[in-house]
Design a protein around this motif. Structure first.
Motif, short mmCIF file in Angstrom:
data_model
loop_
_atom_site.label_atom_id
_atom_site.label_comp_id
_atom_site.label_asym_id
_atom_site.label_seq_id
_atom_site.Cartn_x
_atom_site.Cartn_y
_atom_site.Cartn_z
N GLU A 131 0.82 -1.20 0.00
CA GLU A 131 0.00 0.00 0.00
C GLU A 131 0.86 1.26 0.00
O GLU A 131 1.99 1.25 0.46
N ALA A 132 0.29 2.30 -0.55
CA ALA A 132 0.87 3.63 -0.43
C ALA A 132 0.38 4.16 0.91
O ALA A 132 -0.80 4.49 1.06
N ALA A 133 1.25 4.22 1.87
CA ALA A 133 0.85 4.45 3.26
C ALA A 133 0.35 5.86 3.56
O ALA A 133 -0.23 6.09 4.60
N HIS A 134 0.55 6.80 2.63
CA HIS A 134 0.19 8.18 2.93
C HIS A 134 -1.28 8.48 2.72
O HIS A 134 -1.76 9.52 3.10
N GLY A 135 -2.01 7.61 2.10
CA GLY A 135 -3.43 7.86 1.87
C GLY A 135 -3.67 8.66 0.61
O GLY A 135 -2.82 8.78 -0.25
N THR A 136 -4.84 9.24 0.52
CA THR A 136 -5.25 9.97 -0.67
C THR A 136 -4.92 11.45 -0.53
O THR A 136 -5.05 12.02 0.54
N VAL A 137 -4.51 12.06 -1.61
CA VAL A 137 -4.21 13.48 -1.61
C VAL A 137 -5.46 14.20 -2.08
O VAL A 137 -5.63 14.52 -3.25
N GLN A 138 -6.36 14.44 -1.15
CA GLN A 138 -7.69 14.95 -1.46
C GLN A 138 -7.65 16.32 -2.14
O GLN A 138 -8.34 16.55 -3.14
N ARG A 139 -6.83 17.22 -1.66
CA ARG A 139 -6.76 18.57 -2.23
C ARG A 139 -6.34 18.51 -3.70
O ARG A 139 -6.91 19.20 -4.54
#
Length: 125
Positions: free
Chosen positions: A25-33
């Motif tokens: 997994e890409a551990a940073h999550g989603t870049v919502q902005r």
């Protein structure tokens, strides 16, 4: 470490269960902005390295499990192309701000992915 000395977008995780199941997994999550900017048609400079390495890790593992060495070689080549792109000075804004390379070329999200794809095509040729 990545948040203190680099970019959180460079961090991936590999989780292994007691039963031998693997998750990358890409551990940073989603870049919502950045996603909302993209929806408005604006350029973004999202670092996709962690996502690429999550996919390459999963592809490599699938190749190992299935006995498909071409898939393993592809995953290895994808990682080399990604690192090579950055080391050549082509990178997203988060990395351009912290690199010690002289005159980095700051790319938007799409340009960065295309630069990796170009390098990958040359590596696989």
């Amino acid at each position: 470490v990545s948040t203190a000395f680099g970019s959180l977008a460079m961090m991936t995780s590999v989780l292994v269960s007691p039963h031998g199941y693997w998750e990358y997994e890409a551990a940073h999550g989603t870049v919502q902005r950045h996603y909302y900017k993209h929806l408005r048609g604006e350029k973004t400079s999202t670092n996709s390295v962690a996502t690429i390495f999550a996919w390459s890790g999963a592809l490599r593992k699938r190749g190992e499990l299935d006995g498909t060495p071409d898939l393993v070689r592809f995953a290895d080549a994808l990682e080399r192309a990604t690192i090579g792109t950055i080391e050549s000075g082509k990178m997203t804004g988060d990395l351009a701000r912290i690199t010690t390379l002289p005159n980095p070329q700051q790319l938007d999200t799409e340009e960065f992915i295309l630069a990796i794809a170009d390098r990958l095509a040359k590596e696989l040729a």
